[in-house]
Each structure stands twice: as structure tokens, then as C-alpha cells.
Write a protein that holds these residues in place. Sequence first.
Motif, short mmCIF file in Angstrom:
data_model
loop_
_atom_site.label_atom_id
_atom_site.label_comp_id
_atom_site.label_asym_id
_atom_site.label_seq_id
_atom_site.Cartn_x
_atom_site.Cartn_y
_atom_site.Cartn_z
N GLU A 117 0.86 -1.19 0.00
CA GLU A 117 0.00 0.00 0.00
C GLU A 117 0.89 1.23 0.00
OE1 GLU A 117 -2.81 -0.02 3.15
OE2 GLU A 117 -3.69 -1.97 2.59
N SER A 119 0.92 5.46 -1.31
CA SER A 119 0.18 6.59 -1.86
C SER A 119 0.97 7.19 -3.02
CB SER A 119 -0.04 7.66 -0.77
OG SER A 119 -0.61 8.83 -1.34
N GLU A 121 0.23 9.88 -4.56
CA GLU A 121 0.20 11.34 -4.53
C GLU A 121 1.52 11.92 -4.03
OE1 GLU A 121 -3.08 12.66 -2.25
OE2 GLU A 121 -4.61 11.73 -3.53
N ASP A 122 2.20 11.19 -3.14
CA ASP A 122 3.43 11.70 -2.55
C ASP A 122 4.66 11.34 -3.37
OD1 ASP A 122 1.87 12.60 -0.45
OD2 ASP A 122 2.13 10.73 0.70
N GLN A 123 4.46 10.63 -4.48
CA GLN A 123 5.61 10.13 -5.23
C GLN A 123 5.82 10.91 -6.52
OE1 GLN A 123 7.68 7.88 -4.01
NE2 GLN A 123 6.37 7.84 -2.19
N ASP A 368 0.60 11.66 -12.85
CA ASP A 368 -0.41 10.84 -12.20
C ASP A 368 -0.79 9.64 -13.08
OD1 ASP A 368 -0.35 12.59 -10.10
OD2 ASP A 368 -2.16 13.69 -10.70
N GLN A 375 1.56 1.13 -11.55
CA GLN A 375 1.00 0.36 -10.44
C GLN A 375 -0.04 -0.64 -10.93
OE1 GLN A 375 -1.55 2.37 -7.41
NE2 GLN A 375 -0.01 1.69 -5.94
#
Length: 435
Positions: A117, A119, A121-123, A368, A375
Motif C-alpha cells: 500500500e 500513496s 500522490e506523494d511520489q 499521475d 501500479q
Amino acid sequence: MKYLFLVLALLCASTVQAASLSLDDVLTDTPTLNMALPTPEEITGVKVGERHWYHYEIVNYLEALAEASPRMVALGEHARTYGNRPLVSYAISTPDNLARLAQIKAARASIIDPDAEVSLEDQPAVLHMMYSIHGNEPSGANATPLVAYYLNAAQDEALLAQLNDVVIIFNPMLNPDGLDRFAYWTNGHRGLNPSLDGHDREHTEAVPNGRTNYYWFDLNRDWLPHQHPESRGRLALFHTWKPNVQLDFHEQGSNSNFFFMPGKPERTNPLTPPINQKLTAKIGEYHARAFDREGVLYFSEEGYDDFFMGKGSTYPDLFGCVGILFEQPSSRGSQQDVISGRLTFPDTITNQFRASLSSLEATAALKDELLAYQQTFYQDSASQGDSGYYLAAANGDPTRLQEFVRILEGHGIVTEVLSQDTEVEGNTYVAGSTI
């Protein structure tokens, strides 16, 4: 008469000196620059495009830039060629991203783990810029000092926003031995007044030419078997970072126009997901706009393909990454008359510079989508269920089996030794000597 000779000498000198590049030459609007950072000429004494740079000059400059800039970190040597030249890479991004580079690298493994898991968004996205796997296609490697200088020195808000969303793994050359072989040839035969004739000695290398490595092997055909040290190090770097986009800078025939992916639609490998080609086309729109602004002719979706998975622009497609091939018409040396006019070495470098920047812009804008695709790529593979395994043995030849294991593991394929004898379809596979 002596004054006439002086005037002619000055004209010749100015002609030679004019065949070089600065940011003012390749940018429509040059941003404010961080003057504390060294320029390529300040470190090497040679201007970009003035002649063909040697491996040590490019590395010396990039090392000096990494020492001076908060946006660039040297990642060290990932391989050494048969000619004893180091293959090095760098990370380029914002200081904040570089401060957490270890965490970002660790997160790459989580993104491709269906059970993890993480996120997104932070990558940041990871963009692997790699240049000149064919040494006599040198405009890519020769563009790297100017590309790196711009990425580090430009005080531009749009660029900083892009670097905040992207970590660049900067791989300035993939074939140092071939690059130097070609540089010594063309620099040694250009003369005081370089020839425009494509049949001139400067443009016609002897054998072995600079395309291949020290032992005359085409390294862009070595992604799958990875027999050579350059290839083994390159694969390790790729799988360490699992980039979202990988750039592969090449050159082609002098009388062509610039090419970028996607390739011929009917020649796409069936293992490549359709979304991969859609993202490739979206990235291509950024290249098209960059070249349209400058009136540079280009083509796409013809001539080249995405079928053979053993090249630098196609191998990434097996790992949820988008591989991009660039093909710049080659000046072969300093300059050459072609069907569209005159093609100079600085011209070729300029186009590789433009493609580098448009790639960064596209990767940041599509961050994004690129992260989600990568993923999902691994999640979809896992959701297909346990596909079982293969058994392999090399009876009486353990060295052959050991080499096979090395090749598989270089691609991230897990191997285990069989723990008990197993019979399959009438064949007995012996424990301890079967994988």
C-alpha cells in the motif's frame, strides 16, 4: 598582403568558434541563470558543439556540476567498460526531492508490489534519460552537458515545478568506448575547414566504427542476454529505479527528419498494453509542440516500431514503463550538406536538447497517469492468478545452468533450486540440479 592573410585567418577562426552552442542558441527565451554554477566551457575549455567531446570531458563536467548544484547528485559508477571507462549516472530534481532520494528509491519497489500500500500522490515520477548507446550517434551524449547545465542553472518557475514532480536519472552515455572511438576519428579528420561532403574521410569511419563497444558488440542488442558489463550495469540501474519513462537517444540517416515514438501501429508487440501506446502518443504531443515552435521537421508512427522487446526503447514496456525512441538525422562529423540544406553538429545537439526538455515537461504533466499505469500494470499481472512455474535443467553442464540463472535474475525473474525430485511428462527433474 600580410594584412589580407590576417583577415582571412580571423575569418576562419570566427567560423570555427561560431560552430558551438550556449543556452542562448537553443532557447527562445533564456531564463535567469545561477551564475555560481560552472558552465561546460569553464570546466573543460571546450564549448558544446565546437567539436566532439570525449567521455572524460563529459564526465568531468557533470561531476563538477553535481558538486556545485543542489539540484544534482552523483549516483556513482554502475559499470566499467572493457576499455576501463566508468559508466556513471546522476539524479536531478529539486533539493527537497534529493533530500529524500533514498525513500523515493525505496518506494519504487512498493509501487510495483501488488500487495503493498503506497500513496502515489506523494511520489514523483521517475524519468530515465539515457544517451548514445551507439557511440557514433554522438549528438545525444554531446547534448548532456548543456541539458544538465540548464536543468541546474535555470531560475525558471515552470522548470522547478516540473522537477518537483519528476526525479531524473541522468545517464549521459551508454557506450563510452564507442563514443571515444568515433570522437577520435572525426576530430582527427575534420581539418581546419571541415568538409561538407558526406563522402569525406571525416564522415566515413574505418572498421571497427564507433557504433559498437570495445569488442564490437551492438549494446542495443544486449538488453535481453546482457552479456557485456555496460549492459549488466544498465539493467541493474533500470531495475533499481523502475522508471516511468525511459528515453533512448539515437541518430539516423543524414537526409531524414527527426523521429520520436510511437512507432508503426501495426508493429507493436502484443505483450505491450494498449494504454502504453496511448501514453506514448500523449508524450509525443509535447515533442511535436516543441519542434513546431522551432519549425523543425519530424515524423512519428512510421519507419520504426515497438515490436522487438530487446532494445532500450522497448524493453521498458515489459515493466510498466513507457520507452521512447528518438532518432536525430546525423551530421556524421562537424557538418554536412543534405537534401534539405546544411546539417551541422550543433544542429543535431540542439534537437536532442529540445527532446530532453519536452520529455521532462510531458512526464511532469502526465505524472499521475504514468504512476497509476505502472501500479496497475503489476496489479493486473497479479490478478491473473498463479500461472505456475517453469522447470529448467542442464544435465552435465552446471555452468550453463548458472549462466541461465544469471540472465533470468538480471531481469528480476525469481529462481529457486528444486528441493525434491519431480517427474513431469515422463521427464525426471533432479533436486539440486534443477531450477
